[in-house]
Design a protein around this motif. Structure first.
Motif, PDB file in Angstrom:
ATOM      1  N   ASP A  20      -2.722   3.025 -10.594  1.00 36.33           N
ATOM      2  CA  ASP A  20      -2.857   1.698 -11.208  1.00 36.33           C
ATOM      3  C   ASP A  20      -3.543   0.698 -10.284  1.00 36.33           C
ATOM      4  N   ARG A  21      -4.013   1.147  -9.121  1.00 35.65           N
ATOM      5  CA  ARG A  21      -4.714   0.258  -8.199  1.00 35.65           C
ATOM      6  C   ARG A  21      -5.583   1.109  -7.281  1.00 35.65           C
ATOM      7  N   SER A 311     -11.707   1.026  -2.265  1.00 33.44           N
ATOM      8  CA  SER A 311     -12.018  -0.348  -1.856  1.00 33.44           C
ATOM      9  C   SER A 311     -12.906  -0.378  -0.617  1.00 33.44           C
ATOM     10  N   CYS A 331     -14.331  -2.932  -6.330  1.00 31.54           N
ATOM     11  CA  CYS A 331     -13.013  -2.512  -6.821  1.00 31.54           C
ATOM     12  C   CYS A 331     -12.209  -3.655  -7.410  1.00 31.54           C
TER      13      CYS A 331
END
Length: 398
Positions: A20-21, A311, A331
């Protein structure tokens, strides 16, 4: 990385964790010549992570990533395949690539989709020229890399010699940037003269990791085993410290100060993530009925702890439809959609299926997106400038 006490929560068989990230994602491509063991390694990692209940074999056509009939017939990969697994709350997207030169386009697609690379080298065959060329390409763009030595069970396998060759070939002017994190632990010589590898010795932790029962068990080494690892351990520590951001650490270490393992692991992870240190690990598939293949736990710990998150991957050059440069935050799930179609295949039942790497924004089903080939001189299409509507979204598993 095998030196930290970690708990892990594998996903259910055949289903990987939903990330989720960006911080909970790792995109990793496996590179190596045909027959080096990439597909078998992916299968072993999927078994250890709980993504499959049993490991398939290339010879039987039962592996997750080699799913095409041509691959079953030829007993080798011919296309890029994605196998997601979960480890310690991290979703790891394993991209298995063909090693045969005829399918180099599939390899390049995997490199474009990944943030880090695992170079798979056979202890029996060594490093070939094409693998060396891909290493140099990854070095040119600063992609983090690690080396996995396979085929330890082969009659002519030599882990120490293969590690030395890897340091010579991949290390270039700095062979101390290519060093093993673990040494193979061999069983006593059998009546046939064969000495199988049954476990690993962690150089930083001075721990033994025994896989002989089919599941990793940790123990302390005997006094007679410690002298054999001290030289390799000292060299590894010096290699890690040389890449440390703490410029005083080397002087303190050479002055006799003991550096704690936690500091070394942190510096190791940073050096791996920024592509300045390239650890060497060993791996072997699980035996029939076993739950974990040798070295797979250590490898998953390296991937989740040392490889960069999306990221940290630089954004590709982005322009507006009019060709103007545009600066974007990488991101950002709420930002404009920036994605690359890594490859497109034709399925007789579904139609066109595209594997997409998302760099920013969020891709949703039934969304209209603008597909543009401008600026991609090496693989783009000047006349490809059109709106497309996505269909259903899914995560491939092999």
């Amino acid at each position: 990385m095998g030196d930290k006490a970690q708990s892990h929560h594998p996903g259910a068989a055949g289903r990987a964790l939903t990330a989720d990230r960006p911080a909970s994602l790792r995109n990793v491509v496996l590179v190596g010549h045909s027959g080096s063991g990439k597909t078998t390694l992916v299968e072993a990692l999927a078994l250890t992570a709980g993504a499959v209940n049993r490991a398939g074999r290339v010879e039987d056509g039962g592996t997750v990533s080699d799913h095409d009939e041509i691959e079953h017939r030829q007993q080798r990969s011919v296309q890029l395949s994605l196998v997601p697994v979960a480890w310690d709350g991290i979703k790891v997207n394993l991209l298995d690539t063909p090693g045969y030169a005829d399918f180099v386009g599939e390899l390049r697609a995997g490199l474009r989709a990944a943030d880090a690379a695992l170079f798979v080298v056979s202890a029996a065959d060594g490093v070939d020229g094409s693998t060396r060329m891909v290493w140099e390409e990854c070095a040119a763009v600063g992609m983090p890399r690690a080396i996995v030595i396979t085929h330890l069970e082969a009659a002519r396998a030599d882990f120490e010699e293969t590690t030395r060759v890897c340091a010579e070939v991949f290390g270039g002017d700095d062979p101390d940037a290519v060093l093993p994190l673990y040494l193979p632990l061999r069983a006593p010589e059998g009546p046939d003269g064969h000495t199988p590898v049954t476990g690993l010795v962690g150089l930083l932790s001075r721990k033994l990791f025994d896989y002989s029962t089919g599941e990793r068990k940790e123990s302390e080494p005997g006094e007679d085993q410690l002298p054999g690892i001290e030289e390799a351990r000292d060299r590894l520590i010096e290699g890690i410290i040389a890449e440390s951001e703490d410029e005083t650490l080397m002087d303190r270490y050479l002055g006799g100060e003991q550096v704690d393992v936690e500091t070394l692991v942190r510096d190791l992870e940073r050096a791996v993530a920024r592509g300045s240190f390239f650890p060497v690990l060993a791996a072997a598939p699980a035996a029939e009925g076993a739950r974990q293949g040798l070295g797979t736990v250590e490898l998953l710990e390296l991937v989740t702890g040392g490889f960069p998150t999306p990221s940290e991957h630089p954004l590709p050059a982005v322009t507006t439809t009019g060709g103007e440069p545009r600066e974007l935050k990488p991101c950002d799930p709420d930002g404009p959609l920036v994605a690359e179609v890594v490859k497109t295949a034709s399925d007789p039942y579904v139609g066109r299926v595209s594997l997409v790497r998302v760099f920013s924004g969020t891709l949703r089903p039934d969304q209209t997106v603008h597909v543009c080939g401008h600026g991609l001189a090496d693989r783009g299409h000047e006349d490809h400038d059109v709106d497309e509507k996505t269909g259903a979204l899914s995560m491939p598993f092999g």
